[in-house]
Design an enzyme around this catalytic site. Structure first.
Site, PDB file in Angstrom:
ATOM      1  N   MET A 104      13.358  24.315   3.768  1.00 10.86           N
ATOM      2  CA  MET A 104      12.538  23.594   2.796  1.00 10.86           C
ATOM      3  C   MET A 104      13.378  22.726   1.856  1.00 10.86           C
ATOM      4  O   MET A 104      13.037  21.579   1.584  1.00 10.86           O
ATOM      5  CB  MET A 104      11.710  24.591   1.976  1.00 10.86           C
ATOM      6  CG  MET A 104      10.715  23.934   1.047  1.00 10.86           C
ATOM      7  SD  MET A 104       9.814  25.125   0.057  1.00 10.86           S
ATOM      8  CE  MET A 104       8.834  25.951   1.302  1.00 10.86           C
ATOM      9  N   TYR A 155      17.607  29.487  10.075  1.00 16.85           N
ATOM     10  CA  TYR A 155      16.490  30.345  10.491  1.00 16.85           C
ATOM     11  C   TYR A 155      16.399  30.448  12.010  1.00 16.85           C
ATOM     12  O   TYR A 155      16.504  29.451  12.722  1.00 16.85           O
ATOM     13  CB  TYR A 155      15.164  29.774   9.972  1.00 16.85           C
ATOM     14  CG  TYR A 155      14.946  29.987   8.486  1.00 16.85           C
ATOM     15  CD1 TYR A 155      14.879  31.269   7.947  1.00 16.85           C
ATOM     16  CD2 TYR A 155      14.786  28.904   7.633  1.00 16.85           C
ATOM     17  CE1 TYR A 155      14.668  31.459   6.590  1.00 16.85           C
ATOM     18  CE2 TYR A 155      14.573  29.085   6.282  1.00 16.85           C
ATOM     19  CZ  TYR A 155      14.520  30.375   5.764  1.00 16.85           C
ATOM     20  OH  TYR A 155      14.309  30.560   4.416  1.00 16.85           O
ATOM     21  N   ARG A 200     -10.583   0.065  14.875  1.00 13.23           N
ATOM     22  CA  ARG A 200     -10.297   0.938  13.738  1.00 13.23           C
ATOM     23  C   ARG A 200     -11.071   0.453  12.508  1.00 13.23           C
ATOM     24  O   ARG A 200     -11.931   1.151  11.999  1.00 13.23           O
ATOM     25  CB  ARG A 200      -8.785   0.922  13.485  1.00 13.23           C
ATOM     26  CG  ARG A 200      -8.311   1.864  12.437  1.00 13.23           C
ATOM     27  CD  ARG A 200      -6.813   1.800  12.242  1.00 13.23           C
ATOM     28  NE  ARG A 200      -6.387   0.547  11.636  1.00 13.23           N
ATOM     29  CZ  ARG A 200      -5.146   0.316  11.197  1.00 13.23           C
ATOM     30  NH1 ARG A 200      -4.213   1.249  11.310  1.00 13.23           N
ATOM     31  NH2 ARG A 200      -4.830  -0.838  10.650  1.00 13.23           N
ATOM     32  N   LYS A 206       0.844  -1.203   0.000  1.00  8.75           N
ATOM     33  CA  LYS A 206       0.000   0.000   0.000  1.00  8.75           C
ATOM     34  C   LYS A 206       0.882   1.257   0.000  1.00  8.75           C
ATOM     35  O   LYS A 206       2.082   1.182   0.292  1.00  8.75           O
ATOM     36  CB  LYS A 206      -0.897  -0.013   1.240  1.00  8.75           C
ATOM     37  CG  LYS A 206      -0.137   0.019   2.571  1.00  8.75           C
ATOM     38  CD  LYS A 206      -1.025  -0.370   3.750  1.00  8.75           C
ATOM     39  CE  LYS A 206      -0.236  -0.330   5.048  1.00  8.75           C
ATOM     40  NZ  LYS A 206      -1.009  -0.914   6.169  1.00  8.75           N
TER      41      LYS A 206
HETATM   42  C1  PLP Z   1      -0.195  -1.891   6.834  1.00  8.08           C
HETATM   43  C2  PLP Z   1      -0.756  -3.196   7.273  1.00  8.08           C
HETATM   44  C3  PLP Z   1       0.056  -4.329   7.389  1.00  8.08           C
HETATM   45  C4  PLP Z   1       1.562  -4.274   7.254  1.00  8.08           C
HETATM   46  O1  PLP Z   1       2.098  -3.824   8.467  1.00  8.08           O
HETATM   47  P1  PLP Z   1       3.673  -3.702   8.703  1.00  8.08           P
HETATM   48  O2  PLP Z   1       3.784  -3.297  10.121  1.00  8.08           O
HETATM   49  O3  PLP Z   1       4.159  -2.654   7.749  1.00  8.08           O
HETATM   50  O4  PLP Z   1       4.279  -5.022   8.417  1.00  8.08           O
HETATM   51  C5  PLP Z   1      -0.551  -5.546   7.666  1.00  8.08           C
HETATM   52  N1  PLP Z   1      -1.900  -5.623   7.859  1.00  8.08           N
HETATM   53  C6  PLP Z   1      -2.698  -4.547   7.800  1.00  8.08           C
HETATM   54  C7  PLP Z   1      -4.153  -4.692   8.055  1.00  8.08           C
HETATM   55  C8  PLP Z   1      -2.162  -3.299   7.522  1.00  8.08           C
HETATM   56  O5  PLP Z   1      -2.946  -2.214   7.483  1.00  8.08           O
END
Ligand code: PLP
Length: 366
Positions: free
Chosen positions: A310, A257, A138, A39
């Site tokens: 930046m 800065y 969640r 993802k």
């Molecule tokens: C992002 C995610 C993972 C992967 O988690 P990592 O900690 O990056 O290995 C696995 N399962 C779900 C449901 C996730 O949202």
């Protein structure tokens, strides 16, 4: 993509190290199946290249967050891979189209999802996963609702039941054992389905909750799944930038800065062309009160001084006297590790990866 000649900084992604990481996790959990979570553009590393390399390494199950990510991934991995979409169905006109068009498997996360899917006409031809929430609060069905679906897996075309850890990177957290127990009860109610619980850190829990399928993301990309212990994974990323200019300043002079850092000795500075617009967190600033980020330059660890701007960061290179304009500094790699950078910035390595800048000259090795 930016050509190497016009870019200041080089981001190199080592696809052999990535594949090795996947293979080592797959070997650790065999005979369970090792999937890959790609993802968010494979955590910023580039989903197309990452998925192609993992497919070649033998990975046949992928997880993305959104249908558009799945559609793009399908073109890379071809028909032989399973692609699950984690975020569930979102009701609305046309929302189900990509699942049918690209043969994406939805992860059903609520009773609304379950109803939408069973009414969609796709449930017979495309498999789906059921996400049960065992403690995160969640995404996913509460266990009681999920248990009410026991026996309906065939009607819904389910092939996987899954849940997600709250604190797998903290092996002593009692929630891990609780979630493992809750999920075992659920799994028993769906004897025909494959079961999946572990993310990267879950693969290193003493309970070894590998079940049928594991879902690592972060560890594939070189992140440490065992915080506080040595990183068992190979570094995948290297971020290097050339020094643009150097200068000498006297005791008491400030840098950057708002003059947040002052020289306590005659100091040699080097400026590099990477800043917060490139994903280098501003919280890595080095001030009089606290140490910030570091680079590796000429084999010496040298600290960030003053505020990260930046497009620019200033480094104290007094201890690396050979540094000249053009000398390369490592900002991330096998010495300056993503987890350490994140800790200094007050965040997690996941956020460092997913914020990697768009202005780097990217190259993929191996
Ligand atoms: C992002 C995610 C993972 C992967 O988690 P990592 O900690 O990056 O290995 C696995 N399962 C779900 C449901 C996730 O949202």
């Amino acid at each position: 993509m930016i050509a190497a000649t016009e870019a200041q900084a080089e981001l190199t992604i080592d696809l052999a190290a990535l594949s090795d990481n996947w293979r080592s996790l797959a070997a650790r959990i065999a005979p369970a199946t090792c999937a890959a979570v790609v993802k968010a553009d494979a955590y910023g590393l580039g989903a197309d290249e990452v998925a192609r390399a993992l497919f070649e390494a033998g990975c046949r199950v992928f997880f993305v967050a959104q249908p558009s990510e799945g559609a793009r991934l399908r073109a890379v991995v071809g028909a032989d891979a399973a692609i699950y979409v984690l975020n569930g169905l979102i009701a609305g006109e046309g929302r189900l189209d990509p699942y049918g068009a690209h043969h994406l498997r939805p992860v059903l996360c609520s009773m609304d999802d379950v109803r939408l899917w069973s009414a969609s006409g796709l449930a017979g031809s495309i498999a789906a996963a059921l996400h049960v929430d065992t403690g995160m609060n969640r995404l996913g069905l509460p266990p009681a609702e999920a248990l009410g679906l026991a026996g309906q897996d065939a009607v819904l075309g389910l092939d996987l039941v899954m849940s997600h850890f709250v604190s797998s990177e903290a092996p002593l957290d009692p929630l891990n054992a609780q979630q493992i127990a809750r999920f075992a009860a659920l799994r028993a109610a769906f004897p025909g389905l494959r079961a999946s619980l572990a993310n990267s850190s879950g693969l290193f829990l003493p309970q070894r909750p590998f079940l049928d399928l594991a879902r690592p993301g972060y560890a594939l990309y070189g992140g440490n799944p065992t915080p506080g212990a040595p990183n068992p994974m190979r570094a995948v990323l290297s971020l290097r930038a050339p020094v643009i200019q150097t200068r000498e300043i006297g005791v008491g002079e400030s840098v950057g800065y708002n003059g947040q850092w002052h020289a306590r000795r005659p100091t040699r500075l080097a400026t590099i062309g990477v800043g917060y617009a490139d994903g280098m967190p501003r919280s890595l600033m080095g001030t009089d009160a606290r140490m910030g980020g570091e680079v590796l330059i000429e084999g010496v660890r040298c600290p960030f001084v003053g505020r990260v701007s930046m497009d620019l960061t200033v480094i104290d290179v007094t201890d690396a006297p050979g540094v000249r304009p053009g000398t390369m500094a490592e900002l991330l790699g096998s010495t300056i590790m993503v987890d350490d950078v994140a800790a200094r910035a007050g965040t997690i390595g996941y956020e460092i990866l997913t914020n990697l800048g768009r202005r780097y000259a990217r190259s993929y090795r191996n």
